[in-house]
Scaffold this active site. Structure first.
Site, mmCIF file in Angstrom:
data_model
loop_
_atom_site.group_PDB
_atom_site.id
_atom_site.type_symbol
_atom_site.label_atom_id
_atom_site.label_comp_id
_atom_site.label_asym_id
_atom_site.label_seq_id
_atom_site.Cartn_x
_atom_site.Cartn_y
_atom_site.Cartn_z
ATOM 1 N N ASP A 270 13.198 7.689 9.467
ATOM 2 C CA ASP A 270 12.084 7.909 10.388
ATOM 3 C C ASP A 270 12.041 6.811 11.442
ATOM 4 O O ASP A 270 11.269 6.899 12.385
ATOM 5 C CB ASP A 270 10.755 7.954 9.631
ATOM 6 C CG ASP A 270 9.585 8.299 10.545
ATOM 7 O OD1 ASP A 270 9.621 9.377 11.167
ATOM 8 O OD2 ASP A 270 8.658 7.469 10.657
ATOM 9 N N HIS B 43 0.819 -1.207 0.000
ATOM 10 C CA HIS B 43 0.000 0.000 0.000
ATOM 11 C C HIS B 43 0.858 1.266 0.000
ATOM 12 O O HIS B 43 0.617 2.195 -0.778
ATOM 13 C CB HIS B 43 -0.925 0.010 1.221
ATOM 14 C CG HIS B 43 -1.933 -1.093 1.225
ATOM 15 N ND1 HIS B 43 -3.040 -1.108 0.400
ATOM 16 C CD2 HIS B 43 -2.007 -2.242 1.965
ATOM 17 C CE1 HIS B 43 -3.744 -2.199 0.617
ATOM 18 N NE2 HIS B 43 -3.144 -2.907 1.560
ATOM 19 N N ILE B 44 1.860 1.313 0.883
ATOM 20 C CA ILE B 44 2.678 2.524 1.007
ATOM 21 C C ILE B 44 3.599 2.686 -0.186
ATOM 22 O O ILE B 44 3.706 3.768 -0.772
ATOM 23 C CB ILE B 44 3.490 2.489 2.319
ATOM 24 C CG1 ILE B 44 2.544 2.476 3.525
ATOM 25 C CG2 ILE B 44 4.440 3.686 2.406
ATOM 26 C CD1 ILE B 44 3.218 2.108 4.840
ATOM 27 N N ARG C 270 10.866 0.040 8.961
ATOM 28 C CA ARG C 270 11.265 -0.568 10.231
ATOM 29 C C ARG C 270 12.759 -0.335 10.434
ATOM 30 O O ARG C 270 13.562 -0.496 9.522
ATOM 31 C CB ARG C 270 10.954 -2.071 10.242
ATOM 32 C CG ARG C 270 9.466 -2.382 10.373
ATOM 33 C CD ARG C 270 8.951 -2.060 11.768
ATOM 34 N NE ARG C 270 7.532 -2.346 11.930
ATOM 35 C CZ ARG C 270 6.566 -1.468 11.745
ATOM 36 N NH1 ARG C 270 6.855 -0.232 11.358
ATOM 37 N NH2 ARG C 270 5.305 -1.799 11.946
ATOM 38 N N GLU D 273 15.221 2.147 18.612
ATOM 39 C CA GLU D 273 14.441 3.344 18.937
ATOM 40 C C GLU D 273 13.572 3.210 20.189
ATOM 41 O O GLU D 273 13.204 4.221 20.799
ATOM 42 C CB GLU D 273 13.541 3.719 17.759
ATOM 43 C CG GLU D 273 12.394 2.761 17.495
ATOM 44 C CD GLU D 273 11.577 3.171 16.272
ATOM 45 O OE1 GLU D 273 10.351 3.323 16.432
ATOM 46 O OE2 GLU D 273 12.147 3.332 15.180
ATOM 47 N N HIS E 101 10.039 8.479 14.265
ATOM 48 C CA HIS E 101 8.925 7.581 13.941
ATOM 49 C C HIS E 101 7.610 8.358 13.863
ATOM 50 O O HIS E 101 6.598 7.982 14.464
ATOM 51 C CB HIS E 101 8.811 6.446 14.967
ATOM 52 C CG HIS E 101 8.218 5.199 14.396
ATOM 53 N ND1 HIS E 101 8.687 3.942 14.683
ATOM 54 C CD2 HIS E 101 7.191 5.015 13.534
ATOM 55 C CE1 HIS E 101 7.966 3.030 14.037
ATOM 56 N NE2 HIS E 101 7.046 3.663 13.336
#
Length: 332
Positions: free
Chosen positions: A259, A155-156, A235, A264, A296
């Site tokens: 991001d 989708h992305i 990720r 993290e 993120h």
């Protein structure tokens, strides 16, 4: 019917209140803290829980929920790699996630990272802050002159490709599961190595599966063009951070937009001003003028947050009612 919603943030409350008004038959108990073995006790007497966190859903946490009478859990996010699936299956859990909440949010953020790096915006920002308004030597590059390698065409990834087409960039992509339309357009290459060799910019849009972890490493970076730009809004563990730093040091990697970061958890979404920063490698990246780190936040739009809240709570109601829930997570 009662749902306990854990780790609810202030920015989620408007969407949650709207959802509650539309579901007067559901009592929602709001908890600001994360789901832990200790906080799981607060779900006693409820029918299901809605959760969001980066910390692991360990066997201990799931057992504590089970002991509180809960086996229906709906995530407000996509990722399920932090769930102890063996424990979830043994304890009879039913779990849902939100696999699609706003592909546009992450895709737009990805393009924004690319654009800022191509036009060397971090370097200009540093200069302008010192009232240095000279142009040189930070000459930029145009998006339409780039070959962009898109790794992952779900989708992305497909929204990223659509936006890149608007800029006039050349797109090449790779995915184990090919999209028929993109295949018909001839955008796929046969291997990641081929993509690495062709791309001026590489952007990652694949999940954190075993075979994808550290897919960007010393060996794969060596296959890339000199001066490549790497963007990751997927990720953190897709990139070997040490290898990335070595690539930046050597100049093989011209710039990076991140991001996400492989360590993290416990660092992102925290205020470190005036405190000892806990991660030397991340500090290294934050101090570079050719690296952009965002904590993120690619997903973090009003639209996405609203969708995450609504879809997760709708799924939890379906589980509680014994209906076939949307977005059921296979436990293996």
């Amino acid at each position: 019917m009662k749902i306990v919603s854990y780790s609810i943030r202030e920015d989620e409350m408007p969407a949650l209140k709207t959802w509650e008004k539309a579901h007067p038959d559901v009592e929602v108990q709001v908890e600001s803290e994360l789901l832990t073995p200790e906080s799981a006790a607060k779900a006693q007497g409820a029918d299901g829980v809605v959760v969001y966190q980066q910390k692991p859903y360990t066997r201990e946490t799931l057992q504590a929920l089970h002991d509180a009478g809960i086996n229906k859990m709906s995530l407000r996010n996509v990722g399920t790699d932090n769930i102890d699936m063996d424990a979830a299956k043994e304890l009879g859990f039913q779990i849902t996630n939100v696999p699609v909440y706003s592909p546009n949010a992450i895709a737009e953020h990805t393009i924004w990272l690319m654009g800022r790096l191509l036009r060397r915006e971090p370097e200009y920002t540093a200069k302008i802050a010192k009232r240095d308004l000279r142009w040189a030597p930070e000459i930029g590059r145009e998006m339409r002159m780039q070959t962009v390698g898109v790794v992952g065409t779900g989708h992305i990834g497909r929204v990223v490709i659509d936006i890149l087409k608007g800029f006039g960039a050349k797109v090449v992509c790779y995915d184990v599961y090919q999209n028929d339309q993109l295949k018909a357009e001839g955008l796929y290459v046969d291997s990641l190595e081929e993509l690495y060799q062709q791309a001026d910019i590489i952007t990652l849009h694949v999940p954190s599966l075993k075979e994808n972890i550290h897919m960007i490493n010393d060996d794969t970076i060596a296959q890339m063009k000199d001066g490549v730009i790497i963007v990751n809004a997927a990720r953190g563990d897709l990139i070997d951070t040490d290898a990335l730093i070595r690539g930046l040091d050597s100049g093989k990697i011209k710039a990076a937009g991140l991001d996400v970061y492989e360590k993290e958890v416990g660092v992102f979404n925290e205020d470190w001003e005036g405190k000892q920063f806990p991660d030397e490698r991340l500090d290294n990246l934050l101090n570079r003028k050719n690296v952009i780190v965002t904590p993120h936040t690619a997903f973090y739009t009003e639209t996405a947050v609203k969708n995450m809240v609504e879809i997760s709570h709708n799924c939890n109601v379906q589980l509680i009612k014994g209906e076939k829930a949307d977005n059921t997570v296979e436990l293996g």
